[in-house]
Design a protein around this motif. Structure first.
Motif, PDB file in Angstrom:
ATOM      1  N   VAL A  80      17.404   9.803  31.317  1.00 32.32           N
ATOM      2  CA  VAL A  80      17.993   8.495  31.639  1.00 32.32           C
ATOM      3  C   VAL A  80      17.993   7.598  30.414  1.00 32.32           C
ATOM      4  O   VAL A  80      18.968   6.886  30.135  1.00 32.32           O
ATOM      5  CB  VAL A  80      17.229   7.869  32.814  1.00 32.32           C
ATOM      6  N   ILE A  81      16.896   7.642  29.637  1.00 35.68           N
ATOM      7  CA  ILE A  81      16.856   6.844  28.411  1.00 35.68           C
ATOM      8  C   ILE A  81      17.955   7.281  27.458  1.00 35.68           C
ATOM      9  O   ILE A  81      18.641   6.463  26.852  1.00 35.68           O
ATOM     10  CB  ILE A  81      15.475   6.964  27.744  1.00 35.68           C
ATOM     11  N   GLY A  82      18.153   8.619  27.355  1.00 33.04           N
ATOM     12  CA  GLY A  82      19.206   9.125  26.473  1.00 33.04           C
ATOM     13  C   GLY A  82      20.575   8.656  26.906  1.00 33.04           C
ATOM     14  O   GLY A  82      21.402   8.277  26.070  1.00 33.04           O
ATOM     15  N   ALA A  83      20.812   8.669  28.225  1.00 27.09           N
ATOM     16  CA  ALA A  83      22.129   8.244  28.715  1.00 27.09           C
ATOM     17  C   ALA A  83      22.372   6.781  28.386  1.00 27.09           C
ATOM     18  O   ALA A  83      23.452   6.402  27.923  1.00 27.09           O
ATOM     19  CB  ALA A  83      22.226   8.476  30.217  1.00 27.09           C
ATOM     20  N   SER A  84      21.336   5.931  28.575  1.00 29.35           N
ATOM     21  CA  SER A  84      21.568   4.510  28.308  1.00 29.35           C
ATOM     22  C   SER A  84      21.686   4.250  26.810  1.00 29.35           C
ATOM     23  O   SER A  84      22.469   3.387  26.389  1.00 29.35           O
ATOM     24  CB  SER A  84      20.480   3.652  28.935  1.00 29.35           C
ATOM     25  N   ASP A  85      20.941   5.016  26.006  1.00 30.30           N
ATOM     26  CA  ASP A  85      21.079   4.927  24.553  1.00 30.30           C
ATOM     27  C   ASP A  85      22.500   5.250  24.110  1.00 30.30           C
ATOM     28  O   ASP A  85      23.093   4.542  23.291  1.00 30.30           O
ATOM     29  CB  ASP A  85      20.156   5.946  23.886  1.00 30.30           C
ATOM     30  N   LEU A  86      23.021   6.346  24.676  1.00 32.30           N
ATOM     31  CA  LEU A  86      24.366   6.805  24.337  1.00 32.30           C
ATOM     32  C   LEU A  86      25.384   5.727  24.673  1.00 32.30           C
ATOM     33  O   LEU A  86      26.276   5.420  23.871  1.00 32.30           O
ATOM     34  CB  LEU A  86      24.640   8.068  25.135  1.00 32.30           C
ATOM     35  N   ALA A  87      25.207   5.113  25.856  1.00 36.42           N
ATOM     36  CA  ALA A  87      26.150   4.073  26.268  1.00 36.42           C
ATOM     37  C   ALA A  87      26.089   2.886  25.318  1.00 36.42           C
ATOM     38  O   ALA A  87      27.127   2.328  24.932  1.00 36.42           O
ATOM     39  CB  ALA A  87      25.844   3.634  27.692  1.00 36.42           C
ATOM     40  N   LEU A  88      24.879   2.517  24.895  1.00 38.54           N
ATOM     41  CA  LEU A  88      24.740   1.373  23.986  1.00 38.54           C
ATOM     42  C   LEU A  88      25.368   1.688  22.629  1.00 38.54           C
ATOM     43  O   LEU A  88      26.071   0.851  22.046  1.00 38.54           O
ATOM     44  CB  LEU A  88      23.260   1.026  23.826  1.00 38.54           C
TER      45      LEU A  88
END
Lengths: 113, 249
Positions: A80-88
């Motif tokens: 989940v952290i990776g997904a939000s990082d990617l989005a940012l």
């Protein structure tokens, strides 16, 4: 060659592809894709490291021996952290494109290498 | 040979050498036979200490619940950042969505999708699943809405303010559940020791605060992911409507 060595090997190949993408590509979108690839490879490595020979999923009741549940929990949060990082990161790339009308890193820096 | 081609070859060789070193390290690993450390304790005593059948959920929401809180705040921060970056772009006009057949088909699928997501969230303590996965499925439903029916329809049906409210209340609920433990003197985010009923192991009503935390995280993740998608699609359509097919910019 066991299946677990195979997944370790897959993780290594993915990691190297991601590293090569990050170093050699100048397009910012491709850099973000490389980052995502490296992250997936690390997650695969962590999950594979928790495997025990002949292990069952860690859900009770367990018949026999269970695999290590700690890497699963870590991976769950890391995904989940990776997904939000990617989005940012993608949001920043979109902002850069609005400002400079390009996603090429060299043109943004004003250099031609 | 140009300079960039040379650099590319050097990079390729570097990555190959690094991969070879990693591979040598992997070959030296011996297969694990038994589990040692905290994981062994978790497998041994998760059932009587937390009442949850799913050991991964027990670790996430009981033993290491503080990590999960930090992780949830990372999502919150990233959603705030994206919403702030795209705050100025106003939503002008939306796409009309896909064809009639797709709209009808998706309208049959959506209730089952929502039911599936709710099942994943609520059964997280006794079967594979939990707040993160179920929240992602919820977000998928809203994204499907956005693509098939057009983003204006989605913005009318589920207002961005409502999503914001759901996300914030999820975070608040997580912290308040943790404060119950502090109130009873068992420590922040304590589960059974804080007086939550353990229930019968393996039944739906069991696991103390784990189902409640699952619901909180599900609210957070679903609202957060769909806000991220909505912010980006809003920007995309804004740019399209600002220069409709004009290339003179």
């Amino acid at each position: 060659m066991t299946i677990i060595t195979l997944s370790h090997g897959t993780a290594i190949i993915l990691f190297c592809i991601g590293l090569y993408t990050i170093i050699s590509k100048r397009n910012l979108f491709k850099t973000v894709i490389g980052l995502s690839l490296m992250e997936s490879s690390v997650l695969l490595l962590i999950v594979a490291a928790g495997f025990v020979q002949g292990g069952r999923p860690p859900i009770l009741p367990i018949e026999g021996i269970a695999v290590n549940p700690l890497p699963h929990a870590f991976t769950l949060t890391a995904i989940v952290i990776g997904a939000s990082d990617l989005a940012l990161a993608l949001a920043f790339v979109i902002k850069l494109h609005q400002r400079y009308k390009t996603v090429d890193l060299d043109k943004i820096r004003g250099l031609r290498g | 040979m140009s300079k960039s081609c040379f650099l590319r070859i050097v990079t390729f060789l570097l990555c190959l050498a690094l991969g070879w070193q990693f591979w040598k390290g992997i070959l030296a690993l011996e297969p694990t036979q038994i589990i040692i450390g905290p994981a062994a304790h978790y497998i041994e005593s998760a059932a009587e200490e937390t009442g949850a059948t799913n050991i991964v959920a027990a670790i996430l929401f009981d033993y290491r619940a503080l990590d999960t809180l930090g992780e949830a705040s990372v999502i919150y921060t990233s959603v705030c950042g994206i919403a702030m970056l795209f705050a100025k772009s106003k939503f002008k006009i939306s796409s009309t969505g896909l064809s009639f057949i797709v709209k009808r088909g998706v309208s049959f699928i959506i209730p089952f999708l929502l039911l599936y997501a709710a099942g994943i969230v609520l059964m997280g303590h006794i079967s594979p699943g939990g707040g993160f996965q179920g929240g992602a499925v919820f977000a998928t439903a809203t994204i499907l809405f956005c693509i098939v029916y057009g983003s204006g329809f989605e913005a009318v049906m589920i207002k961005p303010k409502t999503k914001e409210l759901i996300e914030s209340s999820g975070a608040l609920m997580f912290v308040l559940i943790g404060f119950v433990g502090l109130w009873t003197g068992a420590g922040f985010l304590a589960n059974i020791a804080a007086g939550y009923p353990k229930g019968e192991v393996g039944r739906f009503l069991s696991g103390g605060s784990i189902p409640l935390l699952n619901i909180a995280v599900g609210m957070k993740v679903s609202a957060g992911l769909s806000t991220i998608f909505y912010s980006m699609i809003k920007l995309l359509e804004f740019e399209v409507t600002k220069h409709p097919g004009v290339k003179n910019k």
